[in-house]
Design an enzyme around this catalytic site. Structure first.
Site, PDB file in Angstrom:
ATOM      1  N   TYR A 290      50.535  43.645  40.336  1.00  0.00           N
ATOM      2  CA  TYR A 290      51.409  43.815  41.603  1.00  0.00           C
ATOM      3  C   TYR A 290      52.255  42.565  41.997  1.00  0.00           C
ATOM      4  CZ  TYR A 290      48.406  47.852  42.431  1.00  0.00           C
ATOM      5  OH  TYR A 290      47.675  49.156  42.481  1.00  0.00           O
TER       6      TYR A 290
ATOM      7  N   ASP B  64      36.381  40.555  39.465  1.00  0.00           N
ATOM      8  CA  ASP B  64      36.707  41.951  40.128  1.00  0.00           C
ATOM      9  C   ASP B  64      37.964  41.489  41.158  1.00  0.00           C
ATOM     10  OD1 ASP B  64      36.764  44.938  39.631  1.00  0.00           O
ATOM     11  OD2 ASP B  64      36.392  44.786  41.728  1.00  0.00           O
TER      12      ASP B  64
HETATM   13  P1  IMP Z   1      39.911  45.189  38.061  1.00  0.00           P
HETATM   14  O1  IMP Z   1      39.654  43.831  38.549  1.00  0.00           O
HETATM   15  O2  IMP Z   1      39.880  45.239  36.339  1.00  0.00           O
HETATM   16  O3  IMP Z   1      39.332  46.367  38.776  1.00  0.00           O
HETATM   17  O4  IMP Z   1      41.458  45.400  38.246  1.00  0.00           O
HETATM   18  C1  IMP Z   1      42.186  44.644  39.102  1.00  0.00           C
HETATM   19  C2  IMP Z   1      43.652  44.944  39.428  1.00  0.00           C
HETATM   20  O5  IMP Z   1      43.963  44.742  40.564  1.00  0.00           O
HETATM   21  C3  IMP Z   1      44.544  44.894  38.296  1.00  0.00           C
HETATM   22  O6  IMP Z   1      44.744  45.865  37.412  1.00  0.00           O
HETATM   23  C4  IMP Z   1      45.879  44.925  39.027  1.00  0.00           C
HETATM   24  O7  IMP Z   1      46.655  46.104  39.144  1.00  0.00           O
HETATM   25  C5  IMP Z   1      45.513  44.167  40.535  1.00  0.00           C
HETATM   26  N1  IMP Z   1      45.431  42.659  39.886  1.00  0.00           N
HETATM   27  C6  IMP Z   1      44.312  41.935  40.002  1.00  0.00           C
HETATM   28  N2  IMP Z   1      44.877  40.556  39.975  1.00  0.00           N
HETATM   29  C7  IMP Z   1      46.265  40.472  40.053  1.00  0.00           C
HETATM   30  C8  IMP Z   1      47.154  39.469  40.094  1.00  0.00           C
HETATM   31  O8  IMP Z   1      46.977  38.527  39.832  1.00  0.00           O
HETATM   32  N3  IMP Z   1      48.426  39.872  40.086  1.00  0.00           N
HETATM   33  C9  IMP Z   1      48.835  41.221  40.270  1.00  0.00           C
HETATM   34  N4  IMP Z   1      47.965  42.241  40.140  1.00  0.00           N
HETATM   35  C10 IMP Z   1      46.667  41.916  40.231  1.00  0.00           C
END
Ligand code: IMP
Length: 194
Positions: free
Chosen positions: A153, A70
């Site tokens: 991002y 996450d």
């Molecule tokens: P989750 O971990 O699936 O809840 O989503 C994490 C969210 O954080 C992603 O959809 C991106 O919007 C953002 N995110 C996580 N890691 C990165 C990265 O390495 N680069 C850019 N955005 C990130």
């Protein structure tokens, strides 16, 4: 040994395939399995809890050792938002470009641009053991998106040398990114055996 990369996000799966390349482990994604397991719901209050929920959910559904993360972006001027809600903060259906534009609009005229990426990666073993690894990367939010590498991002996240995360080649992103740092700890752990 097979390790499931427990994510429905193809960008994360690609990055872990690169970060963990060369290990004596067969990496599989949910979409490689038949039936493909669904992503466990994650609406917890912390990266740790959400990563644990995903890793254990996938491991129980498949019987495979699983790595899930996450991750998200914490912006100081927004008191840590979007944080654990990074994927949904600007609306479920927003594209990455729309989210980045919305973030830049929120910070329009704001002097404090400090931000950090956070990643908590959890390994869940078939016998129920779990281990957690955290990586962080400090930076700042720019004033316009730049770069086409990476995802999410990355185009608005500016590093100390002035480049955005999306301007780095993947190998360089993995050396200093939150996921790269957590992933190096996972790599070292897997090298010691299961
Ligand atoms: P989750 O971990 O699936 O809840 O989503 C994490 C969210 O954080 C992603 O959809 C991106 O919007 C953002 N995110 C996580 N890691 C990165 C990265 O390495 N680069 C850019 N955005 C990130």
């Amino acid at each position: 040994m097979r390790l499931l990369i427990g994510s429905s996000n193809p960008d994360k799966v690609r990055e872990y395939r690169q970060i963990l390349a060369g290990l004596d482990v067969e990496l599989v994604a949910p979409s490689d399995l038949d039936p493909a397991p669904a992503e466990p719901a994650e609406d917890g209050p912390s990266f740790e809890e959400n990563a644990l929920t995903k890793a254990l959910g996938y491991a129980r559904a498949t019987g495979l050792a699983t790595l899930a993360d996450d991750s998200g972006l914490e912006v100081s001027a927004l008191r840590g938002a979007p944080g654990v809600r990074s994927r949904r903060f600007f609306g479920d259906r927003a594209t990455a470009a729309e989210r980045n534009a919305a973030l830049l609009a929120l910070l329009d005229g704001v002097a404090d641009r400090a931000a950090r990426f956070v990643c908590v990666a959890v390994l869940a073993f078939p016998d129920g053991r779990t281990e957690s690894f955290r990586g962080e990367c400090a930076g700042a939010i720019g004033v316009a998106p730049r770069g086409t590498n990476g995802f999410g991002y990355d185009p608005v996240f500016v590093l100390a040398d002035g480049r955005t995360m999306a301007e780095l080649p993947p190998s360089e992103k993995h050396r200093l990114s939150h996921r790269g740092r957590a992933g190096q700890l996972v790599r070292a752990r897997l090298t010691r055996g299961w």
